[in-house]
Each structure stands twice: as C-alpha cells, then as structure tokens.
Design an enzyme around this catalytic site. Sequence first.
Site, PDB file in Angstrom:
ATOM      1  N   HIS A  99       0.617  -1.110  -0.065  1.00  0.00           N
ATOM      2  CA  HIS A  99       0.256  -0.123   0.374  1.00  0.00           C
ATOM      3  C   HIS A  99       1.024   0.934  -0.174  1.00  0.00           C
ATOM      4  O   HIS A  99       1.691   1.079   0.506  1.00  0.00           O
ATOM      5  CB  HIS A  99      -0.871  -0.329   1.248  1.00  0.00           C
ATOM      6  N   HIS A 101       1.150   4.795   1.103  1.00  0.00           N
ATOM      7  CA  HIS A 101       0.444   6.176   1.949  1.00  0.00           C
ATOM      8  C   HIS A 101      -0.135   7.835   1.518  1.00  0.00           C
ATOM      9  O   HIS A 101       1.252   7.844   0.975  1.00  0.00           O
ATOM     10  CB  HIS A 101       0.627   6.345   3.067  1.00  0.00           C
TER      11      HIS A 101
HETATM   12  P1  AMP Z   1       2.179   0.342   7.432  1.00  0.00           P
HETATM   13  O1  AMP Z   1       2.086   0.356   8.770  1.00  0.00           O
HETATM   14  O2  AMP Z   1       3.050   0.930   6.453  1.00  0.00           O
HETATM   15  O3  AMP Z   1       1.614  -1.188   7.004  1.00  0.00           O
HETATM   16  O4  AMP Z   1       0.298   1.417   7.651  1.00  0.00           O
HETATM   17  C1  AMP Z   1      -0.665   0.895   8.007  1.00  0.00           C
HETATM   18  C2  AMP Z   1      -1.781   0.943   7.847  1.00  0.00           C
HETATM   19  O5  AMP Z   1      -2.750   0.368   7.976  1.00  0.00           O
HETATM   20  C3  AMP Z   1      -1.660   1.923   8.951  1.00  0.00           C
HETATM   21  O6  AMP Z   1      -1.733   3.310   8.984  1.00  0.00           O
HETATM   22  C4  AMP Z   1      -3.162   1.930   9.969  1.00  0.00           C
HETATM   23  O7  AMP Z   1      -3.989   2.470  10.400  1.00  0.00           O
HETATM   24  C5  AMP Z   1      -3.849   1.054   8.581  1.00  0.00           C
HETATM   25  N1  AMP Z   1      -4.766   0.490   8.809  1.00  0.00           N
HETATM   26  C6  AMP Z   1      -5.051  -0.682   9.614  1.00  0.00           C
HETATM   27  N2  AMP Z   1      -5.627  -1.242   9.719  1.00  0.00           N
HETATM   28  C7  AMP Z   1      -6.968  -0.567   9.213  1.00  0.00           C
HETATM   29  C8  AMP Z   1      -8.482  -0.103   8.331  1.00  0.00           C
HETATM   30  N3  AMP Z   1      -8.890  -0.641   8.774  1.00  0.00           N
HETATM   31  N4  AMP Z   1      -8.802   0.528   7.760  1.00  0.00           N
HETATM   32  C9  AMP Z   1      -7.869   1.446   7.324  1.00  0.00           C
HETATM   33  N5  AMP Z   1      -6.461   1.565   7.839  1.00  0.00           N
HETATM   34  C10 AMP Z   1      -6.343   0.541   8.524  1.00  0.00           C
END
Ligand code: AMP
Length: 134
Positions: A99, A101
């Site tokens: 993903h 950001h």
């Molecule tokens: P990363 O730490 O780069 O893997 O980012 C994962 C992101 O997913 C974090 O910023 C979380 O806040 C986000 N996240 C986790 N669960 C959910 C969810 N159910 N809906 C939307 N975002 C989420």
Amino acid sequence: MHNDVFCKIIRGEIPSYKIYEDADVLAILDISQVTKGHVLVMPKEHYENFLSTPQEVMHKVMNIAQRIGQVQIKMLGAKGVNILSNAYEAAGQTVMHFHVHVIPRYESNDNFHLEMKENNESLNLPAIADKIKL
Ligand code: AMP
C-alpha cells in the site's frame, strides 16, 4: 487466500471509507488519520510490499495515488503531499499487503514529522555505489 486486514477490506469483510475503486486498485481512508484526508492506495491482488509488486500493478497504484494527491490539494486545501510506502517491519510496515500512504500536508495542525537527518558515520560512497549499482 490471505487474511491481512486489507484483503479483508477488499473482500468486503471489514468496512472502510472508500475513495476510489476499480477492478485492480482500492483507495481508502487510513483509520488512523496522520493528517486530515490521509489515504491508503493498494492493489486488490495480494503482494507483500512494493519490493515484490509487479511493475504494471505498481503503475496502476501510483496513477491513483497521484490523482488522490491532486484532489487533496484541490478539495482539502492541502499545501503539499507526502507519499510513503513501508517495506518490511524494519521500515515500519505493519500490514503486509502493498500500500501507498498519500498524506496531505497543511500549514497548521499538521503533526506529521518526516525527519531525514544526515548519517554521521563516515561512509565510503564509491564502495556503496558500486555495491548497489543496477
Ligand atoms: P503500514 O504501517 O505502512 O503498514 O500502514 C498500515 C496502515 O494501515 C496504518 O497507517 C493503519 O492505520 C492502517 N490501517 C490498519 N487497519 C486499518 C483499517 N481497518 N482501515 C483503514 N486503515 C487501517
């Protein structure tokens, strides 16, 4: 079948705030908004992170990330945008599904701090360049 939270969102098992969806790409609001309008863009097909994502899939994700950045500026009044993709735990990846950001930046009420400080070790730049040359 993968059971990470994004695969569950893509399968419709967990709710999300969808910003964009097509056959290959989904963009949703991050549940923990670093700044107002923080979006995650991901491929629907499961890849662990950007290092293992095929180029054509990456291109589709980045095209949508760019469009979302443009809309954040136009519609949310953001003054800038950071894009960020964490690969592996050492880099802060917590969800093992590729993903990107897309983080809109504002002049005030902006608590996102991305600090790139110079490494103080004396590094052998020619040797490093040789090692990672493509
Ligand atoms: P990363 O730490 O780069 O893997 O980012 C994962 C992101 O997913 C974090 O910023 C979380 O806040 C986000 N996240 C986790 N669960 C959910 C969810 N159910 N809906 C939307 N975002 C989420």
